[in-house]
Design a protein around this motif. Structure first.
Motif, PDB file in Angstrom:
ATOM      1  N   LEU A  27       0.786  -1.231   0.000  1.00 40.94           N
ATOM      2  CA  LEU A  27       0.000   0.000   0.000  1.00 40.94           C
ATOM      3  C   LEU A  27       0.818   1.281   0.000  1.00 40.94           C
ATOM      4  O   LEU A  27       0.237   2.371  -0.060  1.00 40.94           O
ATOM      5  CB  LEU A  27      -0.927   0.002   1.221  1.00 40.94           C
ATOM      6  CG  LEU A  27      -1.921  -1.160   1.297  1.00 40.94           C
ATOM      7  CD1 LEU A  27      -2.659  -1.125   2.628  1.00 40.94           C
ATOM      8  CD2 LEU A  27      -2.885  -1.119   0.128  1.00 40.94           C
ATOM      9  N   GLY A  28       2.140   1.182   0.106  1.00 42.05           N
ATOM     10  CA  GLY A  28       2.941   2.406   0.227  1.00 42.05           C
ATOM     11  C   GLY A  28       2.827   3.012   1.606  1.00 42.05           C
ATOM     12  O   GLY A  28       3.067   4.212   1.795  1.00 42.05           O
ATOM     13  N   TYR A  29       2.448   2.208   2.595  1.00 41.01           N
ATOM     14  CA  TYR A  29       2.348   2.664   3.976  1.00 41.01           C
ATOM     15  C   TYR A  29       3.736   2.681   4.610  1.00 41.01           C
ATOM     16  O   TYR A  29       4.695   2.169   4.044  1.00 41.01           O
ATOM     17  CB  TYR A  29       1.443   1.721   4.772  1.00 41.01           C
ATOM     18  CG  TYR A  29      -0.033   2.079   4.744  1.00 41.01           C
ATOM     19  CD1 TYR A  29      -0.667   2.564   3.601  1.00 41.01           C
ATOM     20  CD2 TYR A  29      -0.817   1.898   5.868  1.00 41.01           C
ATOM     21  CE1 TYR A  29      -2.013   2.870   3.589  1.00 41.01           C
ATOM     22  CE2 TYR A  29      -2.173   2.195   5.869  1.00 41.01           C
ATOM     23  CZ  TYR A  29      -2.763   2.684   4.728  1.00 41.01           C
ATOM     24  OH  TYR A  29      -4.099   2.981   4.733  1.00 41.01           O
ATOM     25  N   VAL A  30       3.817   3.265   5.797  1.00 40.41           N
ATOM     26  CA  VAL A  30       5.077   3.339   6.531  1.00 40.41           C
ATOM     27  C   VAL A  30       4.846   2.907   7.974  1.00 40.41           C
ATOM     28  O   VAL A  30       3.722   2.930   8.469  1.00 40.41           O
ATOM     29  CB  VAL A  30       5.666   4.768   6.510  1.00 40.41           C
ATOM     30  CG1 VAL A  30       6.013   5.204   5.086  1.00 40.41           C
ATOM     31  CG2 VAL A  30       4.725   5.772   7.164  1.00 40.41           C
ATOM     32  N   VAL A  31       5.929   2.537   8.619  1.00 38.55           N
ATOM     33  CA  VAL A  31       5.884   2.247  10.055  1.00 38.55           C
ATOM     34  C   VAL A  31       5.944   3.597  10.766  1.00 38.55           C
ATOM     35  O   VAL A  31       6.822   4.415  10.490  1.00 38.55           O
ATOM     36  CB  VAL A  31       7.074   1.348  10.462  1.00 38.55           C
ATOM     37  CG1 VAL A  31       7.102   1.134  11.966  1.00 38.55           C
ATOM     38  CG2 VAL A  31       7.004   0.016   9.712  1.00 38.55           C
TER      39      VAL A  31
END
Length: 144
Positions: A27-31
């Motif tokens: 999803l192109g998410y980040v921590v």
């Protein structure tokens, strides 16, 4: 009238960090950054009692638009089909061969990350084509 509130999507899984990092890539998410007072998530984890270490992880949309995804360790494995799943919208506005090509291209990107291709559902009178896949722990999701 009820107001819309923020929500997160929670996944039960065996390996929270592994599943979270998979979804970051999808999803192109980040921590998110660790809580104040901790230099890293590893430090946060080490501060937990041993039985809770590695038991949860999260990822967020860097734009702040999408929901937070939370991953929690559970003792039981996945047994049946998910009752809720994510639709990853890669073919929005496309039809026919153009849509199939977009779905196949995203499938090809996700397989090396650990995803599994499950079933291609071709367009019918009511729905456009979609591709059912599974994440690194077998949770179904659709490329839509």
């Amino acid at each position: 009238m009820a107001t819309v509130r923020q929500f997160q999507v929670t996944f039960d899984c065996a390996e929270p960090e592994r599943v979270a990092r998979f979804w970051c890539e999808v999803l192109g998410y980040v921590v998110p950054p660790p809580p104040e007072g901790f230099a890293s998530w590893e430090d946060v984890d080490r501060a937990q009692p041993p039985e809770h270490q590695g038991s949860r992880f999260a990822c967020v949309d860097p734009t702040g638009v999408g929901p937070r995804l939370f991953f929690q360790r559970v003792p039981e494995g996945k047994v049946v089909k998910n009752r809720v799943h994510l639709d990853v919208r890669v073919g929005t506005g496309m039809v026919g061969e153009e849509r199939l090509a977009a779905l196949e291209a995203e499938c090809a990107r996700l397989i090396p990350l650990g995803a599994t291709r499950f079933q291609l559902l071709l367009a019918d009178e009511e729905n456009e084509s979609c591709l059912v896949m599974q994440d690194v722990e077998g949770n179904e999701f659709c490329l839509d």
